[in-house]
Design a protein around this motif. Sequence first.
Motif, PDB file in Angstrom:
ATOM      1  N   THR B   5       0.854  -1.186   0.000  1.00 24.79           N
ATOM      2  CA  THR B   5       0.000   0.000   0.000  1.00 24.79           C
ATOM      3  C   THR B   5       0.892   1.238   0.000  1.00 24.79           C
ATOM      4  O   THR B   5       2.012   1.201   0.517  1.00 24.79           O
ATOM      5  CB  THR B   5      -0.911   0.066   1.244  1.00 24.79           C
ATOM      6  OG1 THR B   5      -0.067   0.074   2.411  1.00 24.79           O
ATOM      7  CG2 THR B   5      -1.845  -1.125   1.313  1.00 24.79           C
ATOM      8  N   ALA B   6       0.398   2.288  -0.584  1.00 15.65           N
ATOM      9  CA  ALA B   6       1.136   3.560  -0.604  1.00 15.65           C
ATOM     10  C   ALA B   6       0.213   4.650  -0.075  1.00 15.65           C
ATOM     11  O   ALA B   6      -0.950   4.737  -0.469  1.00 15.65           O
ATOM     12  CB  ALA B   6       1.588   3.897  -2.017  1.00 15.65           C
ATOM     13  N   ALA B  23       6.358  15.746  -0.560  1.00 19.11           N
ATOM     14  CA  ALA B  23       5.434  14.758   0.008  1.00 19.11           C
ATOM     15  C   ALA B  23       6.230  13.617   0.615  1.00 19.11           C
ATOM     16  O   ALA B  23       7.340  13.310   0.166  1.00 19.11           O
ATOM     17  CB  ALA B  23       4.506  14.220  -1.079  1.00 19.11           C
ATOM     18  N   VAL B  24       5.654  13.026   1.638  1.00 14.98           N
ATOM     19  CA  VAL B  24       6.198  11.791   2.194  1.00 14.98           C
ATOM     20  C   VAL B  24       5.252  10.669   1.781  1.00 14.98           C
ATOM     21  O   VAL B  24       4.044  10.759   1.985  1.00 14.98           O
ATOM     22  CB  VAL B  24       6.320  11.865   3.730  1.00 14.98           C
ATOM     23  CG1 VAL B  24       6.630  10.484   4.307  1.00 14.98           C
ATOM     24  CG2 VAL B  24       7.394  12.866   4.114  1.00 14.98           C
ATOM     25  N   VAL B  25       5.819   9.657   1.145  1.00 16.06           N
ATOM     26  CA  VAL B  25       5.017   8.510   0.712  1.00 16.06           C
ATOM     27  C   VAL B  25       5.418   7.320   1.590  1.00 16.06           C
ATOM     28  O   VAL B  25       6.584   6.933   1.621  1.00 16.06           O
ATOM     29  CB  VAL B  25       5.260   8.178  -0.774  1.00 16.06           C
ATOM     30  CG1 VAL B  25       4.365   7.020  -1.209  1.00 16.06           C
ATOM     31  CG2 VAL B  25       5.007   9.411  -1.638  1.00 16.06           C
ATOM     32  N   THR B  26       4.450   6.803   2.324  1.00 19.19           N
ATOM     33  CA  THR B  26       4.694   5.638   3.170  1.00 19.19           C
ATOM     34  C   THR B  26       4.270   4.387   2.411  1.00 19.19           C
ATOM     35  O   THR B  26       3.121   4.283   2.004  1.00 19.19           O
ATOM     36  CB  THR B  26       3.901   5.748   4.481  1.00 19.19           C
ATOM     37  OG1 THR B  26       4.377   6.898   5.190  1.00 19.19           O
ATOM     38  CG2 THR B  26       4.082   4.506   5.345  1.00 19.19           C
ATOM     39  N   VAL B  27       5.216   3.491   2.214  1.00 25.85           N
ATOM     40  CA  VAL B  27       4.905   2.250   1.512  1.00 25.85           C
ATOM     41  C   VAL B  27       4.975   1.112   2.520  1.00 25.85           C
ATOM     42  O   VAL B  27       5.954   0.992   3.265  1.00 25.85           O
ATOM     43  CB  VAL B  27       5.881   1.997   0.357  1.00 25.85           C
ATOM     44  CG1 VAL B  27       5.507   0.718  -0.362  1.00 25.85           C
ATOM     45  CG2 VAL B  27       5.876   3.171  -0.607  1.00 25.85           C
ATOM     46  N   THR B  28       3.934   0.307   2.575  1.00 25.68           N
ATOM     47  CA  THR B  28       3.862  -0.785   3.533  1.00 25.68           C
ATOM     48  C   THR B  28       3.579  -2.082   2.784  1.00 25.68           C
ATOM     49  O   THR B  28       2.725  -2.119   1.909  1.00 25.68           O
ATOM     50  CB  THR B  28       2.744  -0.502   4.561  1.00 25.68           C
ATOM     51  OG1 THR B  28       2.987   0.779   5.154  1.00 25.68           O
ATOM     52  CG2 THR B  28       2.719  -1.562   5.646  1.00 25.68           C
ATOM     53  N   SER B  29       4.328  -3.106   3.148  1.00 24.52           N
ATOM     54  CA  SER B  29       4.121  -4.407   2.518  1.00 24.52           C
ATOM     55  C   SER B  29       3.645  -5.398   3.569  1.00 24.52           C
ATOM     56  O   SER B  29       4.011  -5.297   4.740  1.00 24.52           O
ATOM     57  CB  SER B  29       5.423  -4.907   1.891  1.00 24.52           C
ATOM     58  OG  SER B  29       6.444  -4.924   2.866  1.00 24.52           O
ATOM     59  N   SER B  30       2.828  -6.337   3.144  1.00 24.94           N
ATOM     60  CA  SER B  30       2.404  -7.393   4.061  1.00 24.94           C
ATOM     61  C   SER B  30       2.211  -8.673   3.264  1.00 24.94           C
ATOM     62  O   SER B  30       2.082  -8.635   2.039  1.00 24.94           O
ATOM     63  CB  SER B  30       1.109  -6.994   4.778  1.00 24.94           C
ATOM     64  OG  SER B  30       0.096  -6.775   3.829  1.00 24.94           O
TER      65      SER B  30
END
Lengths: 415, 426
Positions: B5-6, B23-30
Motif C-alpha cells: 500500500t502507498a 510529500a512523504v510517501v509511506t509504503v507498507t508491505s504485508s
Amino acid sequence: MTDAVGETSKDATAVNGLDTSANSSAGGVAAAPASSGGDAACGACGAALRSGDAFCENCGAAASGGTTGSPPDSPVGSPADPSAAAPPTPESVSNPASMSMPAPGAPNCRACGGAVLDDGFCGTCGERGRLPRDHWLEAPAPQLAGVCDKGIRHARNEDGMALGVAGTGASVAVVCDGVTTAPQSDRASLAAARAAAALLLDAAPAAQGSFAARIERWTALLGEACRSANEVAIGVARTLGDPPEPPSCTFAAGVVDPDGLVAFAWCGDSRVYWLPDDGNAVVSVDHSLGAAMIAEGMDPDEAARQPGFHTITRWLGADSVDPHAEVVTLGPVGPGWLLVCSDGLWNYAPDATALAGRLAAARAEVGSFDPGALAEALVAWANGCGGHDNITVALARYQPSTTADATASGQPGRP
Amino acid sequence: MATFTAEVFQNEYLPEGATEVNAVVTVTSSGTGGVVASGPASVAEMIIIDSSGSMDMPGTKMVAARRAAQAAIDEIVDGALFAVLAGNTGAQVVYPREPGLVPMDERTRAEAKQWIDTIRPGGATTLGAWLDVARSMFLTSGARQCHAVLLTDGKQEGEPPAALDQALSAADGVFQCDCRGIGEGWVVEQLRRISTALLGTVDIVADPANLAADFGEIMRNSMARGVADVRLRVWAPEGSQVRFVRQVAPQVDDLTGRGIAVSPLIREFPTGAWADESRDYHVAVAVPIAPIGSERLAARVELVVDDQVQAKGLVRAVWSENTDLTTRINPSVAHYTGQAELASAIQDGLAARRDGDERTATLKLGRAAQLAHESGNDATIRLLQKVVDIDDPDAGTVRLKRQVAAADEMALDTRSTKTIRVHKEP
C-alpha cells in the motif's frame, strides 16, 4: 462550447442516475443518495467507493452508477464512464510507457492535449482531468433548472445543489456552499443539499387549500429541511472520524408552488432572491459579518472592503453554534423568478437590482425562459468576472396559470 | 500473497507562483511470506569474513568472526543457495569445496561450519576484490534474490582505491550487501559506500562478543524478505524537475542519483527485496507554475514488482489564494526534512572535527543535538553525548569533548542515518 454541452448532459445523467431522490423523491424516496453498490470502484481514480457515496472520496469524480452500465453518450474512458470503474488491470499499467501513452478513447487534457489517465490526471503535464463535479446542470422540469460550477480560482467545486419538482407541482431548489478551509466540505455540501431537497419534495403540501395553512406548513418544512441538512453534514464529519475542522456548509432553499406561494430559508451567506417581473425584488439577508456591518449602518461598498465581510456567522456542520434557518414567505406572487445561489454569483452583483439586471441581460442573450440556459449564462458571466469562487445558480420560473404557456413555449417575453 | 500500500502525506496547497511540491510517501508491505514463499532455490546468501592479518590483533576478532559466520549459517533456510568467503588479498571460497553455491541442508550446514573454523588470518583488505568474487558467484548461481553480509576490521588496502567503486558499479543490481565493521581500524565512509550502493545496512560492532547475535539477526532479516527487486517508480510532469527522492525511514538514503530512466517522465529507483515492513520516502519535485485554481499531479509514486504496479500514491499540487490552506506545514514532511538534516549535520560535524575545524564541528553537532532533541530521537542523542557535551539542547549549544573513543565517534557516524518514524496524521 461543444464539449461543455456534452460534458454537461453527461454529468446530469450521472448525478440524476445515481441520486434517485432527485428524480423520484416526490414519490417519497429517502433523503440519502442511493447506494452505488457494494465494492464499486471510482471510474476516475480506482479508489473504493463507499455505499451511498455520490462522489469519489478520493478524487471527487461522480460515482456514476459504478456497476450499472454506461450511459450511451458517455465517451469511453471519461471519468464518469462506469466501464472504467474497475481497477486498472495489471496489463494496462504494467508497461511504463503506457503511463504516458493515451489509452484508446482517453479524454484529452485541457491544459496540454495529452491523455488523461485512469487516475484522473494528465499523463504528460499532470493537470487534473475535468470531473463531473466541476460543472453540472440539473433540469428536472421546464420551469426549474440549476448549474453548479467550480469557477476558476478554486481547485475544487465545494458547492452542492439539489433540485426537484414535488408531486404537488412545487419547485424546490437547495444550494449549499462548502467551507473551503474545512476539508471534505464538498461532501457535506452535496449531501446536505440533497437531504434538504428530498425532505421538502417528499412533504410538500398540496397547492390547494388555505394559503395561510400552506405558509405555516412550508415554514415548518423549511426549518426541518435545514435541521436535516445539518444532521447530514454532521454525519459526514462523523464518517471522517470527527476531524478538528469538520466539513461545513451554508444552506439556502427556495420553493414556489403552483398557486404563487414563495417560501425560502437560509443559513449563512448563500442567497435566495424572489425577482418578480414587476421589479420589487426580495432577498435573504446574509448571516455574515458583512451583513451585520451594513445592518449597523455601514455603507455596503465600504462594508465589502472590510476583511471580515465574507465571514459567515451561521453555518451547518459539527462545529456550528447556530445552524438554524431564517424563513421568509411571500405571496401570492405574480410572474417572476426564484433564484437560489452561492456567493460565487452574487459577489459580482451584491445588490438585488443589479442581479435582476444580470438576469434580464441573460434573458436577452439566451432569448428564452429556459432556466437551464439562463443559469448557464449567469455562471458564464460570473466566470467572466473572475470566477473567484464556486458558482451555483438555481432558477425556478413562476408563471400564473393564465400565462403558463409562455413558460413552456420558451418565447422571449417580458423579463 | 504479498500486498503493498502507498499513502501520501503532504500539504498540496501552494501559494501563487510556488513551484516546489514535497510529500512523504509511506509504503507498507504485508504477506510477503519470506524466502520460503518466494522459493528458497531462487535465494542466494554469501557470508564474507575478513581474514586479513589484522584480524589476529587481537585474536578474539577472528574467533568472533568465525562464530558470527556460523550463527548466520544457522539462520539460512534449507534449500537456499549459499557460500562462505574469506577475504584477504583477494577472496577465497571457504565453502563449498566445489565451484559455485550449494543448497543449504543438514549436511552442507554442518560442513560449512567445520570449514569456517579453518579460516586463518593473513593478507590485505581488498574490499573491491571481495565484492567482485561475490558478484561473479551470484551471477552464475541463477538466483534472483542475492544477499551478502560483509565483515571487516580494516580499511581498503592491497588494491587501487578505484577498485572499490568499480566493484560497486558492477555489483549494482546483482546483490544486496549488509556491512559490519569490527574494532576501530575500518573506515565508516568505505562501508557506507558499499551498503548504500548495494541497498544494505552498515553498523559498528564495537565488542566482538556481540557479533554472532548481530549476524544472526542480519540473516534472519534477509530470510524474511519474500519479494525480490522492488522498484520505486516516479513519474513527474513534463517541464518539472525531481529535486530528490530520498528514503527517510527506517534510515536516510538518498536515491536521487540512482534512478533509471524508463521514459522521459518516469524513473525507477531500485529498493531491493522486501519483507513485511514499512518504508517512508520523501519526494520533492519542482513543477512548472500554474494559475490559481489549478490542480495538477506533481508525482505519481508507484511500487513496482516484475514490472507490475503494486501500489500507487498521487502527489498533488493545488494552487490556492487561501493562505489558511497554503501556509499549513505537513508534519511528516517537516519531520523527515529535519531527520535528513540531522544525518548530514552529524556527518559534516564529524568530518569537520577530524579536519580540526572545531568551529564548524561545534556548530554542526550543535544543530544535530537540537534536531535530535526536537524530534525525540533519543538514540541519536545518546550517541551524540559521547562526542559532545550538550549544554542547551533547545538552542543547540554544545561543547566538543576532548577525549572521544574512536568507537563512539564511529557509532555516531554509522548510525547518523537512522531515523525515527513520525507520528502519522489520522
